[in-house]
Design an enzyme around this catalytic site. Structure first.
Site, mmCIF file in Angstrom:
data_model
loop_
_atom_site.group_PDB
_atom_site.id
_atom_site.type_symbol
_atom_site.label_atom_id
_atom_site.label_comp_id
_atom_site.label_asym_id
_atom_site.label_seq_id
_atom_site.Cartn_x
_atom_site.Cartn_y
_atom_site.Cartn_z
ATOM 1 N N GLY A 1 29.993 42.453 37.262
ATOM 2 C CA GLY A 1 30.253 41.167 37.919
ATOM 3 C C GLY A 1 29.663 39.979 37.187
ATOM 4 N N LEU A 2 29.237 40.191 35.935
ATOM 5 C CA LEU A 2 28.645 39.078 35.176
ATOM 6 C C LEU A 2 29.620 38.521 34.135
ATOM 7 C CD1 LEU A 2 25.007 40.441 34.728
ATOM 8 C CD2 LEU A 2 25.844 38.806 36.423
ATOM 9 N N GLY A 3 30.887 38.896 34.240
ATOM 10 C CA GLY A 3 31.923 38.285 33.399
ATOM 11 C C GLY A 3 31.905 38.770 31.956
ATOM 12 N N SER A 4 31.532 40.046 31.757
ATOM 13 C CA SER A 4 31.447 40.539 30.381
ATOM 14 C C SER A 4 32.814 40.547 29.694
ATOM 15 C CB SER A 4 30.781 41.915 30.377
ATOM 16 O OG SER A 4 31.639 42.900 29.971
ATOM 17 N N ASP B 1 36.426 33.076 35.516
ATOM 18 C CA ASP B 1 35.535 33.683 34.508
ATOM 19 C C ASP B 1 35.775 33.115 33.105
ATOM 20 O OD1 ASP B 1 34.646 35.166 36.654
ATOM 21 O OD2 ASP B 1 34.782 37.096 35.648
HETATM 22 O O1 PMV Z 1 35.048 40.343 37.584
HETATM 23 P P1 PMV Z 1 33.912 39.863 38.427
HETATM 24 O O2 PMV Z 1 33.201 40.954 39.133
HETATM 25 O O3 PMV Z 1 33.042 38.959 37.655
HETATM 26 O O4 PMV Z 1 34.538 39.023 39.661
HETATM 27 C C1 PMV Z 1 35.274 37.874 39.483
HETATM 28 C C2 PMV Z 1 35.348 37.092 40.738
HETATM 29 C C3 PMV Z 1 36.496 37.409 41.712
HETATM 30 O O5 PMV Z 1 36.587 36.260 42.550
HETATM 31 C C4 PMV Z 1 36.139 38.617 42.573
HETATM 32 C C5 PMV Z 1 37.827 37.671 41.025
HETATM 33 C C6 PMV Z 1 38.448 36.433 40.390
HETATM 34 O O6 PMV Z 1 39.397 36.614 39.618
HETATM 35 O O7 PMV Z 1 38.049 35.304 40.684
#
Ligand code: PMV
Length: 323
Positions: free
Chosen positions: A108-111, A155
């Protein structure tokens, strides 16, 4: 040779809601992904991931004709970006790419977005294209659309631009000219999860309870408006309280987990002003804000409850070409 890098991100407010065109606030942090690009004299593109010491060679014609389905899924978003670039710019020689990253994968840190952003910048620069930030966001978003099914675009946008942004899918971004000097404590659980699956889970839940979701979505936007003011006045107490409310919403739409709840309550009980999931949830990362003197206690509480801790600062540095 060209070397480009791009930052990881945390979502301070609004993950999942942002997929359905609601407001979110994201910040870049000081973990980075790096991509090196070098022309070679063959008709192959080679991709080396330093982190897992994994390499593939990809036939030049397969990329420019979009025949990328049979290649390893880890590199597929990058192949798709290269294919999209080849539709706009003539590729004549093979390129060797080396990918290196400090960012934990899939938490969830946008890697994946940071790698896509650094990759797009390195490739466009190597091809001598006169690009702007918008071009990088567009190409990196192509990769993201392959990695996740319905990405909001937040992201690649934050990873390209850095700093802190307010984002709405249909309107794009607005830079928030604020600084948080305290570190943000990130706790990570060891559960595996998929952003695409978590996003679909929420959208299915929303389809079942549209009226309830209308209220939750409205609440999200009110939290974000309040959070903008709290960030502007650097009011950590209010930021923390709003994070706790935002976490309640995320929990109610089904994206928390027992391990995440443990880390979040541990951080709060150890003196954090607030703590919440960041990113898609279902496992992965949570964030906590606290006063400087509480950092040790909050970090220890997260570790004692099974999380690994990353202490990170918000960074104004978006994508960068290292000359
Ligand atoms: O991929 P992540 O875990 O960094 O999540 C992105 C954020 C979400 O809102 C869940 C998905 C999105 O596309 O905005």
């Amino acid at each position: 040779m060209v070397l480009a890098s791009a930052p990881a991100k945390i979502i301070l407010f609004g993950e999942h809601f942002v997929v359905s065109d609601r407001l979110a606030i994201a910040a870049a942090i000081d973990l980075r992904a790096k991509v090196e690009a070098n022309f070679n004299d063959s008709k192959f593109f080679s991709f080396l991931s330093k982190k897992n010491n994994f390499k593939i060679d990809v036939n030049f014609d397969d990329v420019v004709n979009g025949r990328i389905n049979n290649y390893n899924s880890f590199f597929k978003p990058l192949l798709f970006i290269l294919y999209e670039i080849s539709k706009c710019l003539k590729l004549e020689r093979g390129i060797d790419f080396i990918i290196d990253s400090d960012i934990p994968i899939g938490v969830g840190l946008g890697s994946s977005a940071a790698v896509s952003v650094a990759f797009s910048a390195a490739t466009l620069k190597l091809l001598n294209y006169n690009f702007g930030m918008k071009d990088i966001i567009i190409f990196a978003s192509k990769g993201e659309s392959l990695a996740h099914e319905r990405p909001s675009g937040i992201d690649p946008t934050i990873s390209t631009l850095g700093g802190i942004l307010v984002y709405r899918r249909s309107e794009g971004f607005r830079t928030l000219d604020v600084s948080i000097n305290n570190p943000v404590i990130i706790g990570v659980t060891n559960e595996s999860r998929s952003t695409a699956k978590m996003v679909m889970k929420v959208l299915n839940f929303k389809a079942k309870y549209p009226k309830i979701f209308d209220f939750l979505y409205e609440a999200n936007d009110i939290i974000v408006y309040e959070a903008i003011e709290a960030l502007k006045s650097n009011d950590l107490l209010k930021i923390g309280e709003l994070m706790n409310i935002a976490h309640g919403l995320l929990s109610s739409i089904g994206v928390s987990s027992l391990s995440l709840e443990r880390l979040i309550y541990a951080a709060r009980n150890a003196g954090a002003y607030g703590a919440k999931i960041t990113g898609a949830g279902g496992g992965g990362a949570m964030i906590a804000v606290c006063d400087s003197e509480k950092i040790g206690l909050v970090s220890k509480a997260i570790k004692d409850n099974g999380g690994s801790v990353i202490s990170s600062y918000i960074s104004n540095c978006g994508v960068k070409i290292h000359e």
